[in-house]
Motif scaffolding. Sequence first.
Motif, PDB file in Angstrom:
ATOM      1  N   SER A  18       1.184  -1.687   9.063  1.00 52.39           N
ATOM      2  CA  SER A  18       0.925  -0.136   9.017  1.00 52.39           C
ATOM      3  C   SER A  18      -0.704   0.283   9.059  1.00 52.39           C
ATOM      4  O   SER A  18      -1.573  -0.552   8.865  1.00 52.39           O
ATOM      5  N   ALA A  19      -1.045   1.319   9.306  1.00 56.48           N
ATOM      6  CA  ALA A  19      -2.466   1.733   9.426  1.00 56.48           C
ATOM      7  C   ALA A  19      -3.022   1.524   8.054  1.00 56.48           C
ATOM      8  O   ALA A  19      -4.186   1.213   7.643  1.00 56.48           O
ATOM      9  N   PHE A  49      -2.064   1.443  14.898  1.00 50.68           N
ATOM     10  CA  PHE A  49      -0.996   0.992  13.757  1.00 50.68           C
ATOM     11  C   PHE A  49      -0.128   2.027  13.462  1.00 50.68           C
ATOM     12  O   PHE A  49      -0.552   3.206  13.348  1.00 50.68           O
ATOM     13  N   PRO A  50       1.242   1.876  13.442  1.00 51.33           N
ATOM     14  CA  PRO A  50       2.210   2.759  12.745  1.00 51.33           C
ATOM     15  C   PRO A  50       1.801   3.407  11.619  1.00 51.33           C
ATOM     16  O   PRO A  50       1.278   2.665  11.018  1.00 51.33           O
ATOM     17  N   PRO A  51       2.266   4.454  11.121  1.00 48.15           N
ATOM     18  CA  PRO A  51       2.197   5.041   9.809  1.00 48.15           C
ATOM     19  C   PRO A  51       2.808   4.410   8.646  1.00 48.15           C
ATOM     20  O   PRO A  51       2.134   4.288   7.364  1.00 48.15           O
ATOM     21  N   SER A  52       3.779   3.854   8.877  1.00 48.33           N
ATOM     22  CA  SER A  52       4.531   2.866   7.874  1.00 48.33           C
ATOM     23  C   SER A  52       5.197   1.622   8.543  1.00 48.33           C
ATOM     24  O   SER A  52       5.429   1.720   9.792  1.00 48.33           O
ATOM     25  N   ALA A  53       5.189   0.784   7.631  1.00 46.15           N
ATOM     26  CA  ALA A  53       5.966  -0.493   8.188  1.00 46.15           C
ATOM     27  C   ALA A  53       6.104  -1.180   6.958  1.00 46.15           C
ATOM     28  O   ALA A  53       5.811  -1.277   5.766  1.00 46.15           O
ATOM     29  N   VAL A  55       0.757  -1.212   0.080  1.00 43.41           N
ATOM     30  CA  VAL A  55       0.048  -0.071   0.040  1.00 43.41           C
ATOM     31  C   VAL A  55       0.881   1.367  -0.113  1.00 43.41           C
ATOM     32  O   VAL A  55       0.519   2.398  -0.564  1.00 43.41           O
ATOM     33  N   ALA A  56       2.277   1.065   0.657  1.00 37.85           N
ATOM     34  CA  ALA A  56       2.821   2.381   0.608  1.00 37.85           C
ATOM     35  C   ALA A  56       3.411   2.650  -0.954  1.00 37.85           C
ATOM     36  O   ALA A  56       3.789   3.959  -0.939  1.00 37.85           O
ATOM     37  N   ILE A  57       3.386   1.837  -1.700  1.00 36.73           N
ATOM     38  CA  ILE A  57       3.831   2.207  -3.104  1.00 36.73           C
ATOM     39  C   ILE A  57       2.605   2.181  -4.066  1.00 36.73           C
ATOM     40  O   ILE A  57       2.644   2.040  -5.152  1.00 36.73           O
ATOM     41  N   LEU A  85      -7.557   2.406  12.713  1.00 39.54           N
ATOM     42  CA  LEU A  85      -7.277   2.465  11.216  1.00 39.54           C
ATOM     43  C   LEU A  85      -7.101   3.884  10.893  1.00 39.54           C
ATOM     44  O   LEU A  85      -7.613   4.751  11.442  1.00 39.54           O
ATOM     45  N   SER A  86      -6.475   4.224   9.798  1.00 39.42           N
ATOM     46  CA  SER A  86      -6.286   5.592   9.293  1.00 39.42           C
ATOM     47  C   SER A  86      -7.584   6.242   8.771  1.00 39.42           C
ATOM     48  O   SER A  86      -7.404   7.664   8.977  1.00 39.42           O
TER      49      SER A  86
END
Length: 749
Positions: free
Chosen positions: A336-337, A491-495, A296-298, A384-385
């Motif tokens: 991550s969130a 949940f952390p912002p990134s993982a 999801v980060a990319i 969740l975010s």
Amino acid sequence: MRRPPVAFTIAITIATLAGATQPRAIAQENTLALTLLAQNFAIAPNGVVHLEYELSGTMPDATPVVTSPAPATTVAVAAPPGDTTPATTLPVVGSEFTVLVTALDPITLRSEVSEVLAGDVRAAIDSAEYDLDDLLGAEQNGNTPARRPLIVDVQTSTSGEVGSELALPRAGLYPVAVEIRQGRRRLTRHVTFIERLATPDSGVLPRSTLNLSIVAAISDPGPEPNTLDVVESNARITELAQLGEIVAAPLTVSVPPVAMAALDDDPQLAARLRAALGGDEVLALPASRLDPSSAVAINQVDAFTRELREGEDALRRALPSTAIRRVAWLTTTPLSARGASMLRDLGVQLVVVPFDLYLASESNLSAAIRADLTDPTLLVAGELSDGGELAISVIDPINELLTTDRNDEATPAEVAVHLFAELMAMRVQLGPDARSFTLATPGLGIPDPDVLAVVEGFVTEHPDVAFQTLSFVPGSTSPFLINGDRVRVTFPPSAGPDLSSRVHEIDLVSLHLAHVASMLPSDDSRPERWRTELEGLLSTGIDDATVATRLGRIERDLQTIEGAIQPPKPFTFTLAGGGNTITLRIGNTSTTDLRVGVRVSGPSRLAFPEPDTEWLLTAGAITDVTIPIEARSNGTSEVVVEVHTPSGEVIGEPIMLKARVNALSGLGQLLTGAALLVLATWWFSHFRRKRRQRHRAPSRNGHPSTGASSSARPGPIAASTSGSPDRASANGDDVSPDAAVASLEQHEG
């Protein structure tokens, strides 16, 4: 000494030494040990406690209580596990060796279970004592040292008024101590636990059922497992099959699709696994390992979804009689969130995490408070975010007992009693909420099937405990509350691994692949193979170095195909006017026919009716490419030729051609002919005018010439003072010959 009642099950084997007239006293150090083999756990009011032990080690000398020669009664005792000392046969005479069973104060806190097992002294409630020789079973056959089972059945009582019964006056979790004694001397002691159930009229509040979920997982070896990976994976699958064969309770299993694909070469193991997991559930996983947080980060949600769907299909084909579900996600690494939100959108309702990972996360409670107060039978809320929630189940540290590589020598029964006693202590200590407990190793591996088989027996006997799959947990488990507030985890912002640089490189190669694929025949299998490989390179199961190597190889393959195109050499050509064509010779050195486009361009004095055309270049040959061209004016110009893929990517450098245009020579000839025609017309007109003038001139007698028509109207005659004809006649029809010649010379030039 209390004698066991008739209701007891007593296994007695007495070995008589032929010809022995009296026992031998052997001076040996006492190393006697009791090992629990089996027992029941949930005891109904006034029920029977059934305990099965193995007696091992050496016993001290027995003191004879008879003086006349008589056959001696003896006990054969095995050496402890790992001890190679031969079994020793020692006499048991009279009632000197006894078995003492004692019920201790019931426990009300979970922590008291470990304290009791560690030797904590608790007050005794009641005891029952029996002759050892009455409880010993027969020696086991075989070449191994003799083993003697010790079976104890103890009748319990709620009143405690009968001397031969063990008093358990109220419902609760009781430690029970079993001792081998020589007189008043304790030779060995073992502590176990039982739960005395409540009677319907006891006034004890009913509790909701505690649901247990057995979870087993196999780690993903990566998208391209090597031989060692396959061997290791098959070993884990064998263990998983054993678990399903030994434990009848429903299982929730996480098996990577790539591990199932490896079973194509082992149909026997595949069939065994299918049979073992029939009726269980398997959690959906991506076909190629891909961390949801990294995906999801990319912005590769579509790629993750595609991999998840393909993984489901692969698992469904391999395990047709097992349900494939997305209900839960197992993880030992941070999520991550955004990754959690994506999983929720894809149908995941529950995330299962180890206790350490839970403590390391941000929460509305401090880690210290959570370490002391966390209730693993309730669900934590993961924020969740987008403002939503995702339920979290925490794996309790007690599950370390389910690992198969424990450093202790405890039997499966002893481990199961410890584990189940802690579970029952939690029910005693905590409120009557709807609870569930995940039975999984902290590292999310395959739990010990022998321990779980014993636990399964305990659950079968207990009216308030049941097995359920993980899919049952989200809708049947209460939230974790402290002082009325729900425990929340952020949940952390990134993982997950950072794939941003990798995906950029993959995109570049993918774009190049699309261009090269447009050159190849439709039945060429290479583009699809390359696309599949590129999709697999997103996997977090592949390291960056391997990805770089794979991308470099694919890029070289693409460049080789483009490099097979041999563009034309620069040359100079001349256009004579009108419609023209030029021929370009383009080679293809590969073994595959390739399709290319040819684009030509130049200055405005040149026109190209077909500026961009597509051509099929025959493999291993030179193809003549004909380009139509038109000249609009004369001069020398440069023509640019570009060879490109059908999708538009230019192959190599542009080729510069030189065009010499003499397109106007034909037009000069046309104009010269026109000028000559004008000159001839002028002379003819001049001749007629002179003729008319002669007819109109007066005769010497002063009268007009008779050659003129009587009807002709005389007009003025313009004449040059130099005697030359006029440049233009009165009616504009006459043209000067000088002008015609000048015009001719101009166009000839």
